[in-house]
Scaffold this motif. Sequence first.
Motif, short mmCIF file in Angstrom:
data_model
loop_
_atom_site.label_atom_id
_atom_site.label_comp_id
_atom_site.label_asym_id
_atom_site.label_seq_id
_atom_site.Cartn_x
_atom_site.Cartn_y
_atom_site.Cartn_z
N GLN A 1 0.80 -1.22 0.00
CA GLN A 1 0.00 0.00 0.00
C GLN A 1 0.84 1.28 0.00
OE1 GLN A 1 -3.25 0.07 2.79
NE2 GLN A 1 -4.01 -1.93 2.15
N ASN A 2 1.97 1.28 0.68
CA ASN A 2 2.83 2.47 0.66
C ASN A 2 3.33 2.78 -0.75
OD1 ASN A 2 2.54 2.93 3.38
ND2 ASN A 2 4.44 1.92 3.94
N ALA B 1 -4.38 5.50 -3.49
CA ALA B 1 -3.73 5.77 -2.21
C ALA B 1 -4.71 6.43 -1.25
CB ALA B 1 -2.51 6.67 -2.43
N ALA B 2 -5.52 7.36 -1.76
CA ALA B 2 -6.51 8.02 -0.91
C ALA B 2 -7.55 7.03 -0.39
CB ALA B 2 -7.19 9.14 -1.69
N ILE B 3 -8.02 6.15 -1.26
CA ILE B 3 -9.00 5.15 -0.85
C ILE B 3 -8.44 4.25 0.25
CG2 ILE B 3 -10.20 3.05 -1.63
CD1 ILE B 3 -10.55 4.47 -4.35
N ASN B 4 -7.14 4.00 0.19
CA ASN B 4 -6.49 3.12 1.17
C ASN B 4 -5.96 3.87 2.39
OD1 ASN B 4 -6.13 0.07 0.20
ND2 ASN B 4 -6.15 1.41 -1.60
N GLY B 5 -6.37 5.15 2.54
CA GLY B 5 -6.12 5.85 3.80
C GLY B 5 -4.91 6.75 3.87
N ASN B 6 -4.17 6.95 2.76
CA ASN B 6 -3.01 7.84 2.80
C ASN B 6 -3.48 9.28 2.99
OD1 ASN B 6 -0.96 9.73 1.37
ND2 ASN B 6 0.19 7.85 1.76
#
Length: 265
Positions: free
Chosen positions: A172-173, A207-212
């Motif tokens: 994810q990063n 990335a936004a969807i995964n919380g970044n």
Amino acid sequence: MTRWAAIIWVWGLVLIAGAVGGGFAWWRQQDLTQAYEAGRAAADADRWEEALALAQPYADRDDPRINGLLADAYTNGPDSIQDIDKGLTLRRRAAEAGDMRAAYFLGKWILENEPNEAQTQEAIGYLHEAADCGMPMANYELGIFYVEGFYVDKDLQKAVEHTESAAFAGVQNAYWNSYVIRSRIAKSEGDLHGESAKIGSNWLMIAAINGNAEAKNIETEIRDYMISYDNENGAAAFNDLKKKAIQWAERISPLDSFRCSSTFQ
């Protein structure tokens, strides 16, 4: 007994012996595999003494999986079992036998312990071998090295190749890093509406969807700008971009396996 009957009987014994021998070899391999899998589960839970106990009976097999597991226990375990020299020797042996997990951690260990130039190049070589085999974290690390110029010359193209390999494998990063690198490539090419910019936009939204948090902030700014520019149509256009990004992200496969080593099958 006739001559032909004797020949058939002898060949029957040979075939039976072969089948028994093959079956025994298969059983031994299954036994080792089960011990490795149980030991790896224990290691992943930081139960290092248990992992060592499960692996040690198979140390004489010189199996790369077992050597890698023993290396992990000797280098990461508590003082009661820790033996760095033995761990590094086994890790190197496992890496050279094709265990890419061992290659990755050996490369990382070398880089974290003040290597000279020759050792640095050796470590980068191990990371490349693991990355070429499909190890997500090896690709992730190399992506950072190439974009920042750590241990290697800066190379945005190599950086994005490695980083996106990690991202498509579910790291994810790497989603955010892929966006950053794609943005730098688009800027260097002087084309903020080209292919790299479009792919970067997808990574930003994933990335936004995964919380970044940084990705969320930028995504919000883009949405607000599009709405302020053309209220109803802007909101619809933004939602369409996000929908396409989600569809594009279906290529991400977190369970992607290693491509070139039966060690991980």
